[in-house]
Design an enzyme around this catalytic site. Structure first.
Site, PDB file in Angstrom:
ATOM      1  N   GLY A 221      45.451  74.683  30.261  1.00 29.62           N
ATOM      2  CA  GLY A 221      44.398  74.577  31.329  1.00 29.62           C
ATOM      3  C   GLY A 221      44.377  75.972  32.202  1.00 29.62           C
ATOM      4  O   GLY A 221      44.883  77.032  31.585  1.00 29.62           O
ATOM      5  N   SER A 222      44.106  75.860  33.296  1.00 30.57           N
ATOM      6  CA  SER A 222      43.799  76.969  34.339  1.00 30.57           C
ATOM      7  C   SER A 222      45.213  77.376  34.754  1.00 30.57           C
ATOM      8  O   SER A 222      46.492  76.849  34.712  1.00 30.57           O
ATOM      9  CB  SER A 222      43.062  76.450  35.255  1.00 30.57           C
ATOM     10  N   VAL A 223      45.243  78.704  35.165  1.00 27.04           N
ATOM     11  CA  VAL A 223      46.246  79.375  35.665  1.00 27.04           C
ATOM     12  C   VAL A 223      46.610  78.727  37.127  1.00 27.04           C
ATOM     13  O   VAL A 223      47.893  78.514  37.269  1.00 27.04           O
ATOM     14  CB  VAL A 223      45.795  80.987  35.911  1.00 27.04           C
ATOM     15  N   GLY A 225      46.254  75.436  38.005  1.00 24.43           N
ATOM     16  CA  GLY A 225      46.543  74.078  37.768  1.00 24.43           C
ATOM     17  C   GLY A 225      48.042  74.215  37.229  1.00 24.43           C
ATOM     18  O   GLY A 225      48.989  73.459  37.435  1.00 24.43           O
ATOM     19  N   GLY A 226      48.147  75.128  35.896  1.00 25.02           N
ATOM     20  CA  GLY A 226      49.252  75.143  35.330  1.00 25.02           C
ATOM     21  C   GLY A 226      50.424  75.668  36.064  1.00 25.02           C
ATOM     22  O   GLY A 226      51.715  75.177  36.096  1.00 25.02           O
ATOM     23  N   GLU A 245      49.978  76.543  28.849  1.00 27.45           N
ATOM     24  CA  GLU A 245      49.125  77.811  28.339  1.00 27.45           C
ATOM     25  C   GLU A 245      48.093  77.819  29.584  1.00 27.45           C
ATOM     26  O   GLU A 245      47.434  76.738  29.660  1.00 27.45           O
ATOM     27  CB  GLU A 245      48.195  77.332  27.233  1.00 27.45           C
ATOM     28  N   CYS A 282      40.118  79.383  24.300  1.00 31.74           N
ATOM     29  CA  CYS A 282      40.977  80.017  25.050  1.00 31.74           C
ATOM     30  C   CYS A 282      41.388  81.582  24.584  1.00 31.74           C
ATOM     31  O   CYS A 282      41.963  82.271  25.184  1.00 31.74           O
ATOM     32  CB  CYS A 282      42.286  79.115  25.027  1.00 31.74           C
TER      33      CYS A 282
END
Length: 509
Positions: A221-223, A225-226, A245, A282
């Site tokens: 997912g997103s930077v 959230g991750g 990721e 991605c």
């Protein structure tokens, strides 16, 4: 307080379609994790879990029509794309079943006692065991291949770990349907259904990574959230591995000799790659270094013609659409940034593909143009015009970690002449997969594949695609001077399971 409903939403219209589930409470997450933990020992039988993976593939293919229709209604990715993705997902499950059957992933090593060594070697027997319950956070852009039945789930189950999946809010109906298929596959294979379960909701995701019985997590997912989940995993009283990721620019370097040789071909290929799936891969090429001068101009002209002909389309949800429109507008307003084909809003539900150009000198030093070094999710790429080797190197030196890096070289450079080797050496530290020719969109499921890269592409050095992904969910154990009768069958001298291993340094089958 009543549990919040989970709705299926049509990204083509933004309207709610139907309620498909309710958000999991902390109690629901606890129950799912504890149920998974209670049945973890049932996955110890490699034959049974390989059968489970193959049965899951078979049942997913049997429900193809219903699953693809549900996924298309929630993602707008189209039936042809989703049909191929489901086929890939089934192939991936069967590939992990083959890995389980073959047994090399256990990494069995046996060293018999050697009193003559310095220091003396006792009897040592090493192999890998499953970690325990794994939390999987489903991706938005792959409703099958990186979601409930995707690579994280398949590799964790192959390792012998039960899985609790936090469904992505963009395809909750699909997640429910697929989750039911996997639970049915477990039961048909003689396993408890609770080896796999699905929960919904933001709070469920937070509770899942904090749960004391969860031993590892996989995220796509997103930077933002991750990174929040990564930090939570590290801040636990007992930290756990977090394989995330998060984001990737996937730079492309086009050499001066390459544009002199095939500028139009490269421009057309780039357009196809960056607009594929409405730019929601991605591994979309998001930053492309193109030489200044006539050859580079021809490439940009070809790119503009091809992108101008590309169709507008919806993104996975309206939040992503709004972020894309705002993101490209902010980038386009930077000094010396031009938009030969302006990306942005198509109508209230779609976006139009496009690309931006910027001189390399603007990216060679820190400043406002650093925004161009951040991923913008959707059908846009940034073409960086460089004048000479020094400018290209200066830009590459400022790039974050990536999933991929691509070189477009001339025929002579591919033969080892000119700058090919130097460019390869420059981009190799930037990414987990380096391409010479071709385009990064499309990740083959193969034993030699690596889908990962330096941060922020991923938070670990492992891959999420290919057979070695199974290693993320295991840890090594060594038994020393342990009587044969007490050893696991895998480590006994008689090798009753016929597994590949190394004994006293030599390969034994």
């Amino acid at each position: 307080m009543a549990a919040a409903p989970v709705w299926s939403v049509d990204p083509r219209t933004g309207k709610q379609r139907e309620q498909v589930a309710v958000e999991a409470t902390a109690g629901d997450v606890d129950a799912a994790v504890r149920a998974a933990h209670a049945v973890r020992s049932t996955l110890a039988d490699r034959t049974r879990r390989a059968a489970f993976l193959r049965t899951a593939a078979q049942l997913l293919e049997g429900a193809r029509g219903e699953l693809v229709a549900a996924a298309d209604a929630e993602s707008a990715l189209g039936e042809p794309r989703l049909t191929g993705e489901l086929t890939r997902t089934a192939f991936q499950l069967r590939a992990f079943a083959d890995v389980v059957d073959e047994g090399a992933f256990l990494g069995i090593r046996i060293d018999h006692p050697d009193a003559t060594a310095t220091p003396p070697i006792p009897d040592l027997r090493r192999y890998k065991v499953a970690l325990g319950v794994v939390a999987v956070y489903a991706a938005s852009n792959f409703p099958f291949a990186f979601s409930v039945p995707g690579g994280d789930t398949a590799s964790a189950l192959a390792a012998g770990c039960p899985v609790v999946v936090k469904a992505h809010p963009d395809h909750p109906a699909t997640s429910e349907l697929v989750g039911a298929v996997l639970r049915r596959a477990a039961e048909q294979s003689g396993l408890p259904a609770d080896v796999i379960s699905v929960v919904h909701g933001f709070e469920a995701g937070v509770e899942l990574v904090k749960h004391p019985l969860v031993t590892a997590a996989g995220f796509t997912g997103s930077v933002r959230g991750g990174r929040a989940l990564f930090d939570a995993a590290a801040a636990r009283p007992v930290p756990i591995p977090f394989h995330g990721e998060l984001g990737s620019l996937n730079p492309v370097v086009v050499s001066e000799e390459a544009v002199a040789e095939r500028a139009e071909e490269i421009g057309t290929g780039l357009a196809g790659s960056m607009t594929l799936g409405t730019g929601q891969f991605c591994v979309k090429p998001g930053l492309v270094l193109v030489p200044a001068g006539p050859g580079g101009d021809s490439l940009v002209k070809s790119l503009a013609a091809a992108v101008g002909d590309a169709k507008r389309g919806p993104l996975l949800d309206h939040r992503m659409r709004d972020n894309f429109v705002a993101g490209v507008a902010e980038r386009a307003e930077l000094p010396d940034v031009e938009a030969p084909v302006a990306p942005g809003a198509g109508d209230e539900h779609t976006v139009s593909p496009g690309f931006l150009t910027v001189p390399a000198s603007r990216l060679a030093e820190e400043g406002a143009h650093d925004l161009l070094l951040e991923e913008c999710f959707g059908p846009v790429t940034v073409v960086v015009r460089y004048d000479g080797t020094a400018e290209a190197t200066a830009v590459l030196s400022r790039l974050p970690g990536n999933l991929t890096a691509t070189l477009q070289l001339s025929t002579a450079e591919e033969r080892g002449e000119g700058d090919g080797a130097r460019l390869l050496a420059e981009v190799t530290p930037l990414a987990g997969r380096v391409l010479v020719g071709g385009w990064p969109t499309g990740v083959a499921v193969a034993p030699a594949q690596h889908h990962g890269g330096p941060y922020p592409a991923t938070t670990s050095t492992s891959t999420s695609v290919g057979g070695t992904a199974i290693e993320r969910w295991m840890r090594p154990v060594v038994y020393q001077t342990t009587p044969e009768a007490l050893l696991p069958p895998e480590l006994r001298d008689s090798n009753p399971l016929g597994l590949p291993r190394r004994v006293d340094g030599r390969r034994e089958v």
